[in-house]
Enzyme design. Structure first.
Site, PDB file in Angstrom:
ATOM      1  N   ARG A  67       9.667 -23.702   7.114  1.00 10.88           N
ATOM      2  CA  ARG A  67       8.526 -22.843   6.766  1.00 10.88           C
ATOM      3  C   ARG A  67       8.372 -21.643   7.693  1.00 10.88           C
ATOM      4  O   ARG A  67       7.968 -20.572   7.261  1.00 10.88           O
ATOM      5  CB  ARG A  67       7.222 -23.654   6.803  1.00 10.88           C
ATOM      6  CG  ARG A  67       6.782 -24.164   5.450  1.00 10.88           C
ATOM      7  CD  ARG A  67       5.347 -24.590   5.434  1.00 10.88           C
ATOM      8  NE  ARG A  67       4.984 -25.451   6.512  1.00 10.88           N
ATOM      9  CZ  ARG A  67       4.922 -26.798   6.455  1.00 10.88           C
ATOM     10  NH1 ARG A  67       5.181 -27.426   5.336  1.00 10.88           N
ATOM     11  NH2 ARG A  67       4.577 -27.492   7.510  1.00 10.88           N
ATOM     12  N   TYR A 120     -10.792  -3.601   0.904  1.00 11.22           N
ATOM     13  CA  TYR A 120     -10.005  -3.938  -0.286  1.00 11.22           C
ATOM     14  C   TYR A 120     -10.802  -4.909  -1.177  1.00 11.22           C
ATOM     15  O   TYR A 120     -11.242  -5.973  -0.708  1.00 11.22           O
ATOM     16  CB  TYR A 120      -8.713  -4.577   0.233  1.00 11.22           C
ATOM     17  CG  TYR A 120      -7.720  -5.037  -0.777  1.00 11.22           C
ATOM     18  CD1 TYR A 120      -7.138  -4.138  -1.666  1.00 11.22           C
ATOM     19  CD2 TYR A 120      -7.316  -6.366  -0.816  1.00 11.22           C
ATOM     20  CE1 TYR A 120      -6.190  -4.575  -2.577  1.00 11.22           C
ATOM     21  CE2 TYR A 120      -6.369  -6.803  -1.712  1.00 11.22           C
ATOM     22  CZ  TYR A 120      -5.808  -5.901  -2.599  1.00 11.22           C
ATOM     23  OH  TYR A 120      -4.872  -6.335  -3.489  1.00 11.22           O
ATOM     24  N   ASP A 191      -7.579  -3.986   8.395  1.00  9.20           N
ATOM     25  CA  ASP A 191      -6.521  -3.907   7.382  1.00  9.20           C
ATOM     26  C   ASP A 191      -5.842  -2.554   7.566  1.00  9.20           C
ATOM     27  O   ASP A 191      -6.449  -1.510   7.355  1.00  9.20           O
ATOM     28  CB  ASP A 191      -7.138  -4.030   5.978  1.00  9.20           C
ATOM     29  CG  ASP A 191      -6.085  -4.019   4.864  1.00  9.20           C
ATOM     30  OD1 ASP A 191      -5.031  -3.378   5.047  1.00  9.20           O
ATOM     31  OD2 ASP A 191      -6.337  -4.626   3.805  1.00  9.20           O
ATOM     32  N   LYS A 216       3.342  -2.809   0.246  1.00 12.11           N
ATOM     33  CA  LYS A 216       3.166  -1.381  -0.003  1.00 12.11           C
ATOM     34  C   LYS A 216       4.275  -0.577   0.704  1.00 12.11           C
ATOM     35  O   LYS A 216       5.394  -0.635   0.284  1.00 12.11           O
ATOM     36  CB  LYS A 216       1.756  -0.958   0.420  1.00 12.11           C
ATOM     37  CG  LYS A 216       0.642  -1.863  -0.165  1.00 12.11           C
ATOM     38  CD  LYS A 216       0.442  -1.665  -1.639  1.00 12.11           C
ATOM     39  CE  LYS A 216      -0.442  -2.705  -2.324  1.00 12.11           C
ATOM     40  NZ  LYS A 216      -1.780  -2.868  -1.769  1.00 12.11           N
TER      41      LYS A 216
HETATM   42  C1  LIG Z   1      -2.540  -4.114  -1.789  1.00 10.44           C
HETATM   43  C2  LIG Z   1      -3.433  -4.286  -0.650  1.00 10.44           C
HETATM   44  C3  LIG Z   1      -3.642  -5.542  -0.072  1.00 10.44           C
HETATM   45  C4  LIG Z   1      -3.071  -6.802  -0.649  1.00 10.44           C
HETATM   46  O1  LIG Z   1      -1.686  -6.845  -0.665  1.00 10.44           O
HETATM   47  P1  LIG Z   1      -0.930  -7.788  -1.717  1.00 10.44           P
HETATM   48  O2  LIG Z   1       0.416  -7.896  -1.155  1.00 10.44           O
HETATM   49  O3  LIG Z   1      -0.999  -7.060  -3.021  1.00 10.44           O
HETATM   50  O4  LIG Z   1      -1.663  -9.087  -1.756  1.00 10.44           O
HETATM   51  C5  LIG Z   1      -4.470  -5.627   1.025  1.00 10.44           C
HETATM   52  N1  LIG Z   1      -5.066  -4.554   1.532  1.00 10.44           N
HETATM   53  C6  LIG Z   1      -4.886  -3.318   1.005  1.00 10.44           C
HETATM   54  C7  LIG Z   1      -5.573  -2.157   1.622  1.00 10.44           C
HETATM   55  C8  LIG Z   1      -4.082  -3.151  -0.108  1.00 10.44           C
HETATM   56  O5  LIG Z   1      -3.947  -1.951  -0.639  1.00 10.44           O
END
Ligand SMILES: *Cc1c(COP(=O)(O)O)cnc(C)c1O
Length: 398
Positions: A67, A120, A191, A216
């Site tokens: 894991r 988010y 974030d 992203k």
């Molecule tokens: C897309 C996104 C997330 C979540 O990411 P996933 O991989 O889609 O779960 C978290 N925070 C922000 C700012 C995002 O744009």
């Protein structure tokens, strides 16, 4: 620091970190780290296993079972640490999973979290469906020390923010929020998906935890889901490490490999996205339908001064406020041919999202004036083509 282990430029570091070590016998190593798929680890002896268990108990990164992930995962963790300027990284199967492991590691039943109102959207769903059920309270507010002070309770443990904020890219003053968090004994978690460590580094600005959706810009090719939590403090690392292990967060070696492959070109992609986005801003600013452009690198953005102070670059995200009613906004979005209608961002392609009113309702930064808000991810297409597409769609919406 300019020695070979710590090149001055992140661009250089990103090409030299997270690489496979030389094989002792052959003196050779693959240039590209392979995907090391395995479900478990075998040990040469019980003594070797005991040593691994002892190191694991001390909180070190040791693999005793699949894991945790082996070399590919370790290489990607190193890349995230280098990007974010952190000491430990924990991988998660999505950005949202990275948020959940960070919060689960930091709070428990009876605790209170203060969250920025621009976080988010799915964080609010996590709150409503899981955190509340576990006796964890979340309050939302404008992420400015004056506004947050009245939300602090005796049991507040975490200040959770996102900068720039979702949908409107509201720049937050992380150093000021960090001072506020310290004053009240809170852990500041940020974030940092927007900056992805490359153009914005919350840990260096005073945050305790940085969370990134590698889905992203790190992956960058719209072909994987991945998240990371990065910390500096060893106590926080231990808490998140224990939670991460206990809850079974695991990432496929192939996905870690895709992220490693993607991140090598992060600098060139990010610069292109940012340059293209600014060209689109220049075009939009000249259109009569446009009320306001939300993009911190755009000089008219309300957060531009903070962006200049705290960021080293920008990306392809922007939102545009249009003097359109809903029907006209829908015609505009439907008329676009180079922008895919869809959520997410950070990949090679342009995307468009018509942001709905309820998604904005909780954002104190949003000045509700009956305008439509359209979020664009400006991809790597020719900006001239994107601008032609936008111009035609604006005309057609009329
Ligand atoms: C897309 C996104 C997330 C979540 O990411 P996933 O991989 O889609 O779960 C978290 N925070 C922000 C700012 C995002 O744009």
């Amino acid at each position: 620091m300019t020695d070979s282990n710590h090149p001055a430029s992140l661009d250089t570091l990103l090409q030299h970190t997270g690489v496979a070590p030389f094989n002792d016998e052959t003196g050779a190593a693959p240039v590209a780290m392979p995907s090391m798929r395995t479900s478990t680890v075998r040990f040469a002896s019980l003594d070797a296993l005991d040593r691994a268990q002892a190191a694991k108990a001390r909180g070190e990164r040791v693999v005793t079972y699949g894991r945790v992930g082996m070399d590919t995962h370790a290489a990607l963790e190193q890349v995230f640490c280098d990007l974010e300027g952190g000491r430990r990284c924990f991988l998660a199967p999505s950005g949202l999973a990275a948020i959940t492991v960070a919060l689960m590691g930091l709070v428990g039943g009876g605790d209170h979290i203060i969250a920025a109102d621009c976080v988010y959207g799915p964080v609010r769903t996590l709150d409503k469906t899981v955190l509340q059920r576990m006796g964890i309270d979340v309050s939302y507010g404008r992420a400015q020390p004056q506004a947050l002070a009245e939300l602090v309770r005796k049991n507040t443990k975490v200040l959770y923010v996102e900068s720039p904020g979702s949908l409107l890219f509201e720049m937050l003053d992380i150093p000021a929020l960090s001072a506020f968090a310290k004053e009240h004994g809170l852990i500041l978690a940020v974030d940092n998906t927007w900056g992805s460590g490359y153009i914005y580094r919350p840990l260096a600005l005073g945050a305790d935890v940085s969370v990134v959706a590698g889905t992203k810009y790190v992956g960058g090719h719209s072909d994987l889901m991945l998240g990371a939590v990065v910390v500096n403090d060893s106590g926080l690392a231990k808490r998140i490490n224990d939670t991460h292990y206990a809850m079974g967060y695991a990432v496929s070696a192939d996905d870690a490999w895709l992220a490693l492959r993607g991140v090598r070109t992060l600098p060139v992609r990010m610069r292109e996205h940012a340059g293209h986005a600014l060209q689109v801003c220049e075009f939009l600013a000249c259109r009569p339908e446009v009320v306001r452009i939300h993009h911190p690198a755009w000089p008219d953005d309300a957060g531009h001064a903070l962006w200049r102070r705290d960021c080293t670059g920008s990306n392809g995200m922007l939102s545009v406020e249009l003097r359109f009613d809903d029907a006209r906004a829908r015609r505009f979005v439907n008329a676009l041919t180079l922008f895919g209608i869809g959520y997410s961002w950070g990949g090679f392609e342009s995307l468009v999202q018509l942001v709905d009113g309820p998604a904005l309702a909780g954002h104190g930064y949003w000045e509700e004036a009956g305008n439509a808000l359209v979020r664009l991810h400006i991809g790597l297409e020719s900006p001239a083509d994107l601008i032609t597409d936008l111009a035609r769609a604006l005309d057609r919406a009329a």
